[in-house]
Design an enzyme around this catalytic site. Structure first.
Site: not given
Length: 729
Positions: A229-230, A457, A618, A622, A628, A692, A695-696
């Site tokens: 999607g992004f 994703g 955290r 991994p 990502q 935290k 993905g962004e």
């Protein structure tokens, strides 16, 4: 953590990997309920004006065609109330106005996709076309920009020893996920079911309820899998309402999937930007002032804005700041979130300008950034919950070999290639939202968790399974996490890097409750080996409850439930959303390092290697984190060097609305040496599980790191994205 941590932190395979790679996963358009028919949208061929006529006779005469719907015969939708969908949002066939090239003006419904496609080509539409405004550079600025100020930026800038006055441009980018936007709609009386490409089933429920003036509990949205999607599926677009309208009109389930071309104007995009930036500093590189003048494109019927100004307010110690941001209304469809929305665009000028300032002063770019590290968030006045950006610089420089960089531009060659290194910082806010998760432990010792969250994703089901497995003391194979159905407990939007913090905290809460429920049952059960043990002394591992001071003393979940004649235990986990925002400033940070090679003759840029170092607190999984981060590096290569939507400003047509002409990174563009590193640490001020979001932040800073490396390689400062060979020749 009171429980042993075996699953969290382990690099595990995705729990749904086999289904995805073998093609068994069903995406929205793969659903075909009984009696389903097909819909194809007829798009406008002018960019602005009015529809003066629609001749659908030839289309309606085709075999298998059920109906052609346009503003001439569409049912009138009720007025929108309550601010949902957003004010001004495009609605399905409610008037004759054309607001942008490609706007849906009709839809053909037919028994087969092929017959619908053919019939759509036969619909003749006439227009009263008007001149269009689609060029951001030629359009007047908005009259009411968003503003921010602290100190006296103009005065401090005038008094600064070193001044830079720079202008940057960023092209429009489109998401281009593998799965195009699509919907399958079915009415059962007054109930609407949608199989939808969305990463927020709750948002689609609210939108469709408002569109059709019906109670939200009459709408069900199903989206267990999203094929990328992004950001493009973060809101509900008009084609969803068109599919639902068509299904109600023909009284059959309707499938409507946009073509690749239609996704360029059927859903949003990362808007184009013009960013003027003036910096002032002393001769040691300490920033005194910054002035930001920003313009971006938005539609004429809806205003889209994003957090493009935030990095310039808080990333560096700057006593005097003035900012203005004006989305410019154009005859285009509405932009939307795209990975790192606002931040990925706003960081490019700032980090490029910092590199220019470092070169002007003869300072190492990392040293300049260190000299301007703030002690607190200067926009809010709050202390940072955590800020490990210094450590990101240090670790990244070591792992990348930054000491080998020659600061003199155009000084390093490898045959016909000029070699350069660049770096950039990145920041993204730590978002959190409300979420609920149902947790059920069955008598066979397996657990089922359900939440109306999504997975476009990052591997939501996998990471949630890891958290649940440890909290319940089960192996991952004994836990199932289901998602993507609005009948499940509600969750915040799957966007903004908020899912792990939000839904993950609800998972932790629900599993902790259920584990304590089982422990309470055991220690109060005279037939249990744990009878009389203090609940705080009971640990669960491998599905077995035991006394941590006497591990031989214990029993399994199965024995406990069977003895008490229970088929299951269940509870509801919840997370209330962001807390502590009045006490702390919450952000994730990144330092990205890139090495490029630029062909001396052709101007071709190749990224040779990259290292990204992240302060994302955290890390739950991994392997998923690496997926990502590496994916974001690749996306950043596209933003920096390739991706550029081309519009014909005569009529608003997107010229390169296909994957042949809109360039995205392919294997030949991607280096094999991409490395992600995560700084150890947790942030329990942000949420109960100490994360935290990742993905962004992983894309924020990639483009300027590449741009800065291009300058180091060539001595040419390109202030426009993408950096094309033509710009370097």
């Amino acid at each position: 953590m009171s429980q042993p941590q075996a699953a969290v932190g382990a690099s595990v395979a995705r729990v749904d990997a086999r289904e995805r790679v073998t093609g068994r996963t069903k995406y929205a358009g793969d659903n075909s309920p009984a009696g389903v028919v097909h819909a194809v949208i007829v798009d406008s061929t002018v960019g602005r004006g009015r529809v003066t006529g629609i001749d659908a006779r030839a289309a309606e005469a085709q075999r298998g065609v059920l109906k052609v719907i346009s503003h001439l015969n569409a049912p009138k939708l009720p007025p929108l109330t309550g601010g949902w969908p957003p004010p001004g949002a495009l609605r399905a066939f409610q008037d004759d106005r054309v607001r942008f090239f490609g706007q849906p003006v009709a839809v053909v419904v037919a028994a087969t996709l092929e017959s619908a496609q053919h019939a759509a080509s036969l619909v003749e539409v006439s227009y009263d076309a008007r001149p269009v405004s689609t060029d951001l550079a030629a359009a007047p600025s908005a009259s009411d920009p968003q503003t921010y100020a602290r100190g006296d930026a103009d005065g401090a800038l005038g008094a600064a020893d070193v001044k830079l006055d720079l202008a940057y441009r960023m092209a429009r980018n489109h998401h281009n996920p593998m799965e195009p936007a699509g919907t399958v709609a079915r009415w059962d009386g007054d109930r609407l079911t949608l199989w939808e490409k969305t990463n927020w089933v709750g948002g689609t429920v609210m939108t469709m309820a408002a569109e059709f003036g019906m109670p939200a509990d009459k709408v069900r949205v199903i989206a267990p899998a999203v094929g990328g999607g992004f950001g493009s599926s973060g809101r509900t677009w008009v084609h969803t309402a068109i599919a639902a309208m068509a299904a109600r009109e023909v009284k059959r389930p309707v499938k409507l999937v946009l073509t690749r071309r239609q996704t360029y104007f059927g859903v949003g995009y990362r808007p184009a930007y013009e960013y003027g930036l003036r910096l002032g500093s002393d001769r040691r590189g300490r920033l005194a002032a910054s002035v930001h003048d920003v313009r971006s494109e938005t539609s004429s019927y809806e205003t889209y804005s994003e957090s493009v100004l935030v990095p310039g307010r808080m990333l560096y110690h700057t006593p005097n700041v003035r900012q203005a941001y004006g989305p410019v209304p154009l005859d285009v469809n509405t932009p939307t979130f795209m990975r790192g929305p606002g931040y990925a665009s706003g960081i490019y000028p700032i980090e490029s300008a910092l590199d220019e300032l470092a070169h002007e002063l003869g300072l190492d770019p990392i040293e300049l950034r260190l000299r301007n590290e703030p002690s607190a968030d200067e926009a809010s006045g709050l202390p940072f919950s955590t800020r490990r950006l210094r450590e990101c610089y240090r670790v990244g420089a070591r792992e990348f070999g930054w000491h080998r960089r020659n600061p003199e531009p155009r000084s390093t060659r490898d045959g016909d290639w000029l070699i350069g290194m660049g770096m950039a910082a990145g920041v993204y806010d730590t978002q959190r939202g409300e979420a609920q998760v149902s947790v059920r432990l069955d008598a066979d010792g397996t657990a089922l968790l359900q939440s109306a969250t999504s997975d476009m994703g990052p591997g939501t089901a996998t990471s949630m399974t890891q958290v649940a497995a440890d909290a319940l003391g089960l192996t991952m194979r004994r836990v199932t996490f289901r998602l993507g159905d609005s009948l499940m407990p509600p969750a915040t939007i799957h966007a903004g890097s908020r899912t792990m913090a939000s839904v993950g905290s609800a998972v932790q809460d629900g599993c902790d409750k259920l584990r304590r429920q089982a422990i309470t049952l055991a220690v109060g059960d005279k037939g249990s080996p744990l009878h009389g043990v203090a609940p705080a002394d009971v640990v669960v591992r491998g599905g077995r409850l035991y006394d941590k001071s006497d591990p031989a003393r214990g029993e399994t979940y199965q024995r406990l439930l069977a003895r008490n004649n229970l088929t299951h235990l269940e509870t509801l986990g919840s997370y209330a959303g962001a807390t502590g925002t009045e006490k702390f400033s919450f952000y994730a940070y990144a330092a990205t390092f890139a090495e490029v090679a630029v062909d001396v003759t052709l101007g071709l840029v190749r990224v040779r290697r990259m290292v990204g170092v992240y302060d994302a607190a955290r890390i739950i999984s991994p392997k998923l984190a690496d997926s990502q981060a590496i994916g974001a590096m690749i996306g950043g290569i596209g933003q920096a060097l390739l991706e550029h939507t081309v519009t014909d400003h005569r009529d608003g047509r997107i010229v390169n609305a296909n994957l042949a002409d809109y360039l995205v990174p392919v294997h030949a563009d991607i280096p094999t040496d991409l490395k992600a590193i995560y700084i150890d640490g947790e942030d329990y001020k942000a949420d109960p599980i100490g994360v935290k979001g990742l993905g962004e932040i992983v894309i924020v800073g990639v483009a300027p790191a590449i741009a800065n490396a291009v300058f180091n390689a060539t001595g040419r400062r390109i202030r426009e994205l993408p950096i094309t060979p033509e710009a370097l020749l």
